[in-house]
Design a protein around this motif. Sequence first.
Motif, PDB file in Angstrom:
ATOM      1  N   LYS A 191      61.010  28.817  73.535  1.00  0.00           N
ATOM      2  CA  LYS A 191      61.772  27.867  74.349  1.00  0.00           C
ATOM      3  C   LYS A 191      60.846  27.010  75.214  1.00  0.00           C
ATOM      4  O   LYS A 191      61.070  25.807  75.369  1.00  0.00           O
TER       5      LYS A 191
ATOM      6  N   GLU B 217      61.161  33.467  74.768  1.00  0.00           N
ATOM      7  CA  GLU B 217      60.785  32.663  75.941  1.00  0.00           C
ATOM      8  C   GLU B 217      59.665  31.677  75.614  1.00  0.00           C
ATOM      9  O   GLU B 217      59.699  30.515  76.016  1.00  0.00           O
TER      10      GLU B 217
ATOM     11  N   ILE C 215      69.406  24.512  74.591  1.00  0.00           N
ATOM     12  CA  ILE C 215      69.026  25.624  73.711  1.00  0.00           C
ATOM     13  C   ILE C 215      70.142  26.654  73.690  1.00  0.00           C
ATOM     14  O   ILE C 215      70.668  27.035  74.734  1.00  0.00           O
TER      15      ILE C 215
ATOM     16  N   LEU D 252      68.531  28.602  68.397  1.00  0.00           N
ATOM     17  CA  LEU D 252      67.604  29.688  68.061  1.00  0.00           C
ATOM     18  C   LEU D 252      68.412  30.737  67.310  1.00  0.00           C
ATOM     19  O   LEU D 252      69.223  31.457  67.908  1.00  0.00           O
TER      20      LEU D 252
ATOM     21  N   ARG E 199      60.540  22.952  75.106  1.00  0.00           N
ATOM     22  CA  ARG E 199      60.678  22.103  76.300  1.00  0.00           C
ATOM     23  C   ARG E 199      59.416  21.308  76.575  1.00  0.00           C
ATOM     24  O   ARG E 199      59.471  20.276  77.246  1.00  0.00           O
TER      25      ARG E 199
ATOM     26  N   ASP F 128      71.090  30.485  71.873  1.00  0.00           N
ATOM     27  CA  ASP F 128      70.689  31.636  71.063  1.00  0.00           C
ATOM     28  C   ASP F 128      71.890  32.087  70.239  1.00  0.00           C
ATOM     29  O   ASP F 128      72.966  32.317  70.805  1.00  0.00           O
TER      30      ASP F 128
END
Lengths: 213, 213
Positions: free
Chosen positions: A179, A176, A191, A162, A183, A193
């Motif tokens: 993500k 959030e 993942i 990300l 998923r 960031d």
Amino acid sequence: MRVPLERKVLNENDRIAATLRERFKSNGVFCLNLISSPGSGKTSLLERTLEGFGPERRLAVLTGDIQTDNDARRLAHFGFPVRQITTGGACHLDARMVERALEGWPVEDLEILFLENVGNLVCPTSYDLGEEARAVLLSVTEGEDKPLKYPATFHHADLMVLNKIDLLPYVPFSAEVAKENARRVQPDIEILDVSCTTGEGLDRWRAWLDGHL
Amino acid sequence: MRVPLERKVLNENDRIAATLRERFKSNGVFCLNLISSPGSGKTSLLERTLEGFGPERRLAVLTGDIQTDNDARRLAHFGFPVRQITTGGACHLDARMVERALEGWPVEDLEILFLENVGNLVCPTSYDLGEEARAVLLSVTEGEDKPLKYPATFHHADLMVLNKIDLLPYVPFSAEVAKENARRVQPDIEILDVSCTTGEGLDRWRAWLDGHL
């Protein structure tokens, strides 16, 4: 008529990809296929990666674009071997392009080979390049729903990077939710960031790479 | 073997597109094909467009995605006719998908029909949808070199919408260089700067649309 031809093209690709994978594996080369939309930051991430690892590391990059060798020129500054694949119209890399670009290269000496795919969140997914892992980049300016809209790409990825998290204060984007969406299409996806501008998260990214050696 | 088959598919597409174009033209419908990377803001621009025009205007949208009907749901709030085309894997819209999605629609009554293509800066370019004009969106987070890297898409566009200009202070992006690059591949391209977040430039965008009626 169309389906059997596509299958034939893909079978041929898979055969070459299997040869490449065996070659990487037997030489201990970690090969990573980087996929994203245009402008998500694949080249910037590679710039920061080459810069962050010392010159003693054995890294190399093949970078794909429809036109221009801009990316190879950007990446060549760091002293590691870099080659541009110009697809001349094709919307993805394929295994034969990779095989050809590696001719004469001492692949055996590498730790990590990065394959920077053409900027396209759809078509590269269907083409195995012999990589050991796939990373999909999503930047926070692109919207949280991209994993649901382009599910095949996220489903076949081992890692989601990300990117551009420095821009989070300025865009309507929930990390959030993004993500969760990733998923939903790939429960096992890792993942990370990162921001290639501030450098945040790049230590974890380098650790992720080193964990695959 | 591959080239003749591609040509056959494109010839078939062109035939249907020509029928659509004639139908739009004879009924005074301005049909606009919107192309961009995933996340450049096509749906946001359409939201602001539908919101900005009054309910007396006769507008409609066909919106394409590989999966989800998120975009159609976002756009349906404004009371105009909207239909989702879910391509189920295809990386672009084609003329037959448009023809089918228009079945039973009173196309004859429209002023403007927006075709929001699948998010992809490569493949949609090759598929004529019968549109009168093409607009390519580029957001300032994507980098200035995209017109050079994806030249066919910019070469075939009548308009470049430079979107997300509210983010210019936070990204390393020169709008002037991006525009120069676009004009290098398409000297006649029109260019509009907009922000769907602040609303800047949307009056000029609506005026551009009205100028085509």
